[in-house]
Scaffold this motif. Structure first.
Motif, PDB file in Angstrom:
ATOM      1  N   MET A   1       0.823  -1.187   0.000  1.00 34.24           N
ATOM      2  CA  MET A   1       0.000   0.000   0.000  1.00 34.24           C
ATOM      3  C   MET A   1       0.867   1.252   0.000  1.00 34.24           C
ATOM      4  O   MET A   1       0.510   2.226  -0.669  1.00 34.24           O
ATOM      5  CB  MET A   1      -0.909  -0.017   1.209  1.00 34.24           C
ATOM      6  N   ALA A   4       2.068   1.626  -3.503  1.00 32.98           N
ATOM      7  CA  ALA A   4       0.960   2.087  -4.348  1.00 32.98           C
ATOM      8  C   ALA A   4       0.737   3.579  -4.159  1.00 32.98           C
ATOM      9  O   ALA A   4       0.495   4.305  -5.122  1.00 32.98           O
ATOM     10  CB  ALA A   4      -0.310   1.311  -4.016  1.00 32.98           C
ATOM     11  N   ASP A   5       0.834   4.025  -2.933  1.00 35.36           N
ATOM     12  CA  ASP A   5       0.669   5.448  -2.637  1.00 35.36           C
ATOM     13  C   ASP A   5       1.801   6.257  -3.258  1.00 35.36           C
ATOM     14  O   ASP A   5       1.571   7.283  -3.898  1.00 35.36           O
ATOM     15  CB  ASP A   5       0.606   5.654  -1.123  1.00 35.36           C
ATOM     16  N   ASN A   8       1.460   6.444  -7.003  1.00 37.39           N
ATOM     17  CA  ASN A   8       0.172   6.967  -7.458  1.00 37.39           C
ATOM     18  C   ASN A   8      -0.596   5.956  -8.303  1.00 37.39           C
ATOM     19  O   ASN A   8      -1.121   6.275  -9.378  1.00 37.39           O
ATOM     20  CB  ASN A   8       0.341   8.279  -8.222  1.00 37.39           C
ATOM     21  N   ILE A   9      -0.662   4.728  -7.828  1.00 35.90           N
ATOM     22  CA  ILE A   9      -1.386   3.660  -8.514  1.00 35.90           C
ATOM     23  C   ILE A   9      -2.870   4.033  -8.583  1.00 35.90           C
ATOM     24  O   ILE A   9      -3.437   4.543  -7.624  1.00 35.90           O
ATOM     25  CB  ILE A   9      -1.196   2.322  -7.764  1.00 35.90           C
ATOM     26  N   CYS A  12      -6.092  -0.126  -6.146  1.00 41.50           N
ATOM     27  CA  CYS A  12      -5.519  -1.265  -5.426  1.00 41.50           C
ATOM     28  C   CYS A  12      -6.593  -2.339  -5.288  1.00 41.50           C
ATOM     29  O   CYS A  12      -7.735  -2.030  -4.962  1.00 41.50           O
ATOM     30  CB  CYS A  12      -5.075  -0.855  -4.027  1.00 41.50           C
ATOM     31  N   ALA A  23      -5.938   1.305   3.702  1.00 43.04           N
ATOM     32  CA  ALA A  23      -5.753   1.876   2.366  1.00 43.04           C
ATOM     33  C   ALA A  23      -6.670   3.082   2.158  1.00 43.04           C
ATOM     34  O   ALA A  23      -6.283   4.069   1.537  1.00 43.04           O
ATOM     35  CB  ALA A  23      -6.010   0.825   1.294  1.00 43.04           C
ATOM     36  N   LEU A  28      -6.272   5.774  -1.028  1.00 48.22           N
ATOM     37  CA  LEU A  28      -6.154   4.942  -2.226  1.00 48.22           C
ATOM     38  C   LEU A  28      -7.528   4.541  -2.729  1.00 48.22           C
ATOM     39  O   LEU A  28      -8.438   4.294  -1.952  1.00 48.22           O
ATOM     40  CB  LEU A  28      -5.344   3.682  -1.908  1.00 48.22           C
TER      41      LEU A  28
END
Length: 77
Positions: A1, A4-5, A8-9, A12, A23, A28
């Protein structure tokens, strides 16, 4: 996570309730396995969601009965 943060995904895929809450606090955008199945049907990648939900249940992945029925309505199955 955290990765991902940092990267800048867009979305998730997380099913675990506690992980989803964490999350969410990170801001997210989330989906779960069932959300992926719905999107796959919408895009024509799979023709039906119910067989995949049944496989998940057969493999002892818990899906709440009301959620199962709601997903069936959403995907018109």
């Amino acid at each position: 996570m955290i990765l991902a943060d940092e990267l800048n995904i867009d979305v998730c895929v997380i099913d675990d309730k506690l992980a989803r809450e964490y999350a969410g606090h990170l801001g997210l955008k989330l989906t779960g396995t069932l959300g992926v199945l719905i999107k796959a049907k919408e895009r024509g990648i799979i023709s039906a969601v119910v067989p995949y939900m049944d496989m998940l249940l057969k493999n002892e992945i818990y899906i709440n009965k009301s959620l199962y029925e709601n997903i069936k309505k959403i995907v018109n199955e």
